[in-house]
Scaffold this motif. Sequence first.
Motif, PDB file in Angstrom:
ATOM      1  N   CYS A 167       0.713  -1.247   0.098  1.00 42.52           N
ATOM      2  CA  CYS A 167      -0.071   0.012  -0.117  1.00 42.52           C
ATOM      3  C   CYS A 167       0.879   1.237  -0.012  1.00 42.52           C
ATOM      4  O   CYS A 167       1.831   1.186   0.985  1.00 42.52           O
ATOM      5  CB  CYS A 167      -0.993   0.120   1.254  1.00 42.52           C
ATOM      6  SG  CYS A 167      -2.041  -1.208   1.210  1.00 42.52           S
ATOM      7  N   ALA A 168       0.527   2.201  -0.591  1.00 40.33           N
ATOM      8  CA  ALA A 168       1.130   3.375  -0.971  1.00 40.33           C
ATOM      9  C   ALA A 168       0.880   4.478  -0.058  1.00 40.33           C
ATOM     10  O   ALA A 168       1.704   5.587  -0.042  1.00 40.33           O
ATOM     11  CB  ALA A 168       0.985   3.924  -2.449  1.00 40.33           C
ATOM     12  N   VAL A 222       6.243   4.278  -2.238  1.00 43.39           N
ATOM     13  CA  VAL A 222       6.318   3.445  -3.576  1.00 43.39           C
ATOM     14  C   VAL A 222       5.675   2.142  -3.304  1.00 43.39           C
ATOM     15  O   VAL A 222       6.404   1.657  -2.390  1.00 43.39           O
ATOM     16  CB  VAL A 222       7.881   3.399  -4.071  1.00 43.39           C
ATOM     17  CG1 VAL A 222       7.942   2.648  -5.260  1.00 43.39           C
ATOM     18  CG2 VAL A 222       8.351   4.919  -4.211  1.00 43.39           C
ATOM     19  N   PRO A 223       4.888   1.724  -4.201  1.00 45.05           N
ATOM     20  CA  PRO A 223       4.249   0.590  -3.817  1.00 45.05           C
ATOM     21  C   PRO A 223       4.979  -0.626  -4.450  1.00 45.05           C
ATOM     22  O   PRO A 223       4.910  -1.749  -4.244  1.00 45.05           O
ATOM     23  CB  PRO A 223       2.855   0.672  -4.537  1.00 45.05           C
ATOM     24  CG  PRO A 223       3.084   1.801  -5.742  1.00 45.05           C
ATOM     25  CD  PRO A 223       4.199   2.590  -5.271  1.00 45.05           C
ATOM     26  N   VAL A 224       5.790  -0.196  -5.347  1.00 47.25           N
ATOM     27  CA  VAL A 224       6.589  -1.386  -6.142  1.00 47.25           C
ATOM     28  C   VAL A 224       8.186  -0.959  -6.311  1.00 47.25           C
ATOM     29  O   VAL A 224       8.463   0.112  -6.503  1.00 47.25           O
ATOM     30  CB  VAL A 224       6.052  -1.774  -7.553  1.00 47.25           C
ATOM     31  CG1 VAL A 224       4.684  -2.363  -7.286  1.00 47.25           C
ATOM     32  CG2 VAL A 224       5.672  -0.422  -8.570  1.00 47.25           C
ATOM     33  N   PHE A 278       1.535   5.621 -11.240  1.00 45.94           N
ATOM     34  CA  PHE A 278       1.252   6.376  -9.937  1.00 45.94           C
ATOM     35  C   PHE A 278       0.854   7.732 -10.019  1.00 45.94           C
ATOM     36  O   PHE A 278       1.502   8.688 -10.424  1.00 45.94           O
ATOM     37  CB  PHE A 278       2.464   6.400  -9.163  1.00 45.94           C
ATOM     38  CG  PHE A 278       2.542   6.576  -7.634  1.00 45.94           C
ATOM     39  CD1 PHE A 278       2.592   5.768  -6.850  1.00 45.94           C
ATOM     40  CD2 PHE A 278       2.404   8.050  -7.265  1.00 45.94           C
ATOM     41  CE1 PHE A 278       2.590   5.902  -5.295  1.00 45.94           C
ATOM     42  CE2 PHE A 278       2.343   8.304  -6.083  1.00 45.94           C
ATOM     43  CZ  PHE A 278       2.181   7.264  -4.999  1.00 45.94           C
ATOM     44  N   VAL A 279      -0.495   7.837  -9.768  1.00 40.37           N
ATOM     45  CA  VAL A 279      -1.117   9.302  -9.937  1.00 40.37           C
ATOM     46  C   VAL A 279      -1.412   9.900  -8.567  1.00 40.37           C
ATOM     47  O   VAL A 279      -2.183   9.534  -7.937  1.00 40.37           O
ATOM     48  CB  VAL A 279      -2.618   9.194 -10.745  1.00 40.37           C
ATOM     49  CG1 VAL A 279      -2.802  10.810 -11.195  1.00 40.37           C
ATOM     50  CG2 VAL A 279      -2.208   8.434 -11.995  1.00 40.37           C
ATOM     51  N   ALA A 280      -0.531  11.215  -8.244  1.00 34.68           N
ATOM     52  CA  ALA A 280      -0.983  11.813  -7.120  1.00 34.68           C
ATOM     53  C   ALA A 280      -1.896  13.001  -7.397  1.00 34.68           C
ATOM     54  O   ALA A 280      -1.552  13.871  -8.164  1.00 34.68           O
ATOM     55  CB  ALA A 280       0.305  12.306  -6.569  1.00 34.68           C
ATOM     56  N   LYS A 328      10.283  -0.642  -2.873  1.00 32.36           N
ATOM     57  CA  LYS A 328       9.046  -0.554  -2.536  1.00 32.36           C
ATOM     58  C   LYS A 328       9.020  -0.024  -0.894  1.00 32.36           C
ATOM     59  O   LYS A 328       9.691  -0.589  -0.111  1.00 32.36           O
ATOM     60  CB  LYS A 328       8.008  -1.956  -2.595  1.00 32.36           C
ATOM     61  CG  LYS A 328       8.508  -3.028  -1.794  1.00 32.36           C
ATOM     62  CD  LYS A 328       7.835  -4.073  -1.877  1.00 32.36           C
ATOM     63  CE  LYS A 328       8.057  -5.223  -1.019  1.00 32.36           C
ATOM     64  NZ  LYS A 328       7.265  -6.452  -1.369  1.00 32.36           N
ATOM     65  N   GLY A 329       8.289   0.766  -0.534  1.00 30.14           N
ATOM     66  CA  GLY A 329       8.105   1.244   0.608  1.00 30.14           C
ATOM     67  C   GLY A 329       8.899   2.472   0.900  1.00 30.14           C
ATOM     68  O   GLY A 329       8.696   3.513   1.837  1.00 30.14           O
ATOM     69  N   ASP A 330       9.662   2.869  -0.038  1.00 27.34           N
ATOM     70  CA  ASP A 330      10.533   4.461  -0.010  1.00 27.34           C
ATOM     71  C   ASP A 330       9.437   5.366   0.098  1.00 27.34           C
ATOM     72  O   ASP A 330       8.369   5.253  -0.765  1.00 27.34           O
ATOM     73  CB  ASP A 330      11.308   4.273  -1.235  1.00 27.34           C
ATOM     74  CG  ASP A 330      12.747   3.576  -1.208  1.00 27.34           C
ATOM     75  OD1 ASP A 330      12.882   2.891  -0.251  1.00 27.34           O
ATOM     76  OD2 ASP A 330      13.232   3.696  -2.422  1.00 27.34           O
ATOM     77  N   GLU A 331       9.824   6.438   0.587  1.00 30.20           N
ATOM     78  CA  GLU A 331       8.814   7.531   0.463  1.00 30.20           C
ATOM     79  C   GLU A 331       9.092   8.029  -0.579  1.00 30.20           C
ATOM     80  O   GLU A 331      10.184   8.440  -1.413  1.00 30.20           O
ATOM     81  CB  GLU A 331       9.645   8.825   1.735  1.00 30.20           C
ATOM     82  CG  GLU A 331       9.056   8.797   2.972  1.00 30.20           C
ATOM     83  CD  GLU A 331       9.671  10.095   3.749  1.00 30.20           C
ATOM     84  OE1 GLU A 331       9.607   9.733   5.042  1.00 30.20           O
ATOM     85  OE2 GLU A 331      10.055  10.869   3.184  1.00 30.20           O
ATOM     86  N   PHE A 332       7.911   8.766  -1.397  1.00 27.63           N
ATOM     87  CA  PHE A 332       7.910   8.931  -3.011  1.00 27.63           C
ATOM     88  C   PHE A 332       7.688  10.491  -2.946  1.00 27.63           C
ATOM     89  O   PHE A 332       8.112  11.339  -3.658  1.00 27.63           O
ATOM     90  CB  PHE A 332       6.888   8.293  -3.504  1.00 27.63           C
ATOM     91  CG  PHE A 332       6.927   8.457  -5.062  1.00 27.63           C
ATOM     92  CD1 PHE A 332       8.242   8.511  -5.700  1.00 27.63           C
ATOM     93  CD2 PHE A 332       5.710   7.649  -5.840  1.00 27.63           C
ATOM     94  CE1 PHE A 332       8.452   8.550  -6.980  1.00 27.63           C
ATOM     95  CE2 PHE A 332       6.033   7.620  -7.154  1.00 27.63           C
ATOM     96  CZ  PHE A 332       7.196   8.199  -7.741  1.00 27.63           C
ATOM     97  N   GLY A 333       7.092  10.910  -1.925  1.00 25.39           N
ATOM     98  CA  GLY A 333       6.501  12.454  -1.846  1.00 25.39           C
ATOM     99  C   GLY A 333       5.589  12.624  -0.780  1.00 25.39           C
ATOM    100  O   GLY A 333       5.145  11.873  -0.009  1.00 25.39           O
ATOM    101  N   TYR A 334       4.843  13.778  -0.958  1.00 23.40           N
ATOM    102  CA  TYR A 334       3.741  14.452   0.189  1.00 23.40           C
ATOM    103  C   TYR A 334       2.801  15.359  -0.545  1.00 23.40           C
ATOM    104  O   TYR A 334       3.138  16.052  -1.515  1.00 23.40           O
ATOM    105  CB  TYR A 334       4.422  14.723   1.532  1.00 23.40           C
ATOM    106  CG  TYR A 334       5.348  15.897   1.220  1.00 23.40           C
ATOM    107  CD1 TYR A 334       4.951  17.144   1.146  1.00 23.40           C
ATOM    108  CD2 TYR A 334       6.776  15.678   1.294  1.00 23.40           C
ATOM    109  CE1 TYR A 334       5.829  18.148   1.154  1.00 23.40           C
ATOM    110  CE2 TYR A 334       7.901  16.619   1.279  1.00 23.40           C
ATOM    111  CZ  TYR A 334       7.364  18.005   1.018  1.00 23.40           C
ATOM    112  OH  TYR A 334       8.232  18.981   0.829  1.00 23.40           O
TER     113      TYR A 334
END
Lengths: 57, 597
Positions: free
Chosen positions: B451-452, B511-513, B563-565, B586-592
């Motif tokens: 889960c993202a 990141v989910p993947v 991946f659409v924010a 996967k699991g890395d912080e991608f943004g906010y």
Amino acid sequence: STVICVFEKGAIQIDEDLLVNSARSLETLVSVGMKLGVAARKQSEIDLPNLKNCVLE
Amino acid sequence: GHGSSKSPPEVEEESHLSRPKQKLHIHGHQHPHLRRIFRRSHGNGYGSGTSCLKLVNAEDFAGIALLTLISAEMKFKDKWLACVSIGEQTFRTEISDHTEKPVWNSEKKLILERNGPHVARISVFETNRISKNNLIGYCEIDLLEFLTRDLDSDFEVFELFDPSSSDIIVGKISISCSVEDPIETEKSFARRILSIVDYNEDGQLSFSEFSELIKAFGNQVAANKKEELFKAADKNGDGVVSMDELADLLSIQQEKEPLITHCPVCGEILEVSDRLSTVVHLSICFDEGTGNQIMTGGFLTDKQASYGWMFKLSEWAHFSAYDVGLNFGSSASHILVFDRRTKRLVEELIDGKIVMSMRAIYQSKIGLQLIDKGAKELLISISEKQGRKMNAAESAKDIPQFVEFFKDQINLAEVKYPLENFKTFNEFFIRELKPGARPIAFMERDDVAVCAADSRLMAFKNIEDSLRFWIKGKKFSIQGLLGKEISSSTFVDGSLVIFRLAPQDYHRFHVPVSGTVEQFVNVPGNLYTVNPIAVNSEYCNVFTENKRVVSIISTAEFGKVAFVAIGATMVGSITFLKKEGDSVKKGDEFGYFSFGG
């Protein structure tokens, strides 16, 4: 705010509990890192039986 | 006014009141001087066929007036439009054909209040590509005088004056005005309110829908005896309350023991002794907002819109109200969510009046028309303003209150830094968590996606399922979601996972993947709410119209993953911590997401 992830057709086997809730129009409360699903096997792998699981009778 | 009467166009008058007398009670007294005029529907827009009352008593100058701008006779050919302003309300007609005798037959509802404004100013504009809207003539009509005058006709012709000299007559305009039957006002309110709380859209209220409604009226006494009220309303005993039964309950009950003490839309405390004003307030509020805003023939400009009403277009509405409590104005409502960790259904509180406001605005054609005509920009400007506010040092004082308000849902023990480290509210909002606070499932296996975001999730095997069960916007498509710059062919009929973040949530996404970030594409757009109320609306297309950033992650196990924010009201600022070409696990912080436009 919302994040939407789109996977290619047949690329992921999403966990059943998530699909079942969604099919009831019910959102599931999740946290970062919880399992979402597994990469679907390639079509050839799906079509062929897994020999390891076969038993001779 | 400067009127002169003409013979009526096919008007029939009824000599007696066909409804029982007690139905005409307003403010506890009868209306002996009301006479009802029935108009035939002409099929040309003039006369709606509904029953209307003409007033002959100045005391009764309160309610909803139906004003019809019928036609005009001008001195030259052009395309014409007319505007009517009374107090803070302004309406306009459509633009006529190129003619010297424009016909509009445009009927508008005006609120008439005791001691309120009663002089309507009517302006006629010529409009063409060169001159745009050029004021040609105007007149002023005292509606009180119009409605109390005993005329043979229910329409009048008024002279139009040159705006530069009131001695010069530039044309004539035909107008009719009558007061809507208070019973009709009540029924139309009942119809409107029923359509909003009628969640399964069967035209009737089940007990649970009825309960929501009573709670939203903000009357604790009534809420405590809702079973009794339901039984009283359900006259035919079929287990549901129909529109007529609801209208009867509202009119009868409101007289003896008022049900409605707060407006479910704006939360305003209503004067229980003034029943018609209550219904007028509610009707207008449900139709058009708080009543403080000015409507201009169905369009709303940012100057005219009420900040408070627009704020309620999003679940963030109660962010501004947390200091006065969720139950202010009406009872809290809830959204049911399945908690995956505890395997239980949980209730998420959301103010009932916000739910209703959002349903009214996002799930009705009228509401979406409002948004279409100017409020989109307002949502963006509110969000930008909120962003500036939340980036100011002063905003840090709101953090303890916010934490207290959501104390059951924010776990401070897992936040990386103590509260005093956050110098602004936005810094707190994008708080990081301690390492390990969110364990990543099957970390060693890249064939397992995770889960993202901390969120409410919906997942569908394919787009058809997502449309069947969740996304009701008629224009939703994968191409629409991803935008023009990304080829959607890769994702046609793909699987879709939606992570919706609520105000109290940890607002970083992960990141989910595992894979490589191929590209980022900014897609500009609006900032509608992403609440299910909007997502479930067939008229609203939040996912394809909101501002968003699309990124493509290339993976060995899943192929490409989009991946659409998506930004939303108040929280429209999207920041990524990775860049194109970065390898991600996967699991890395991608943004906010943060406050801003």
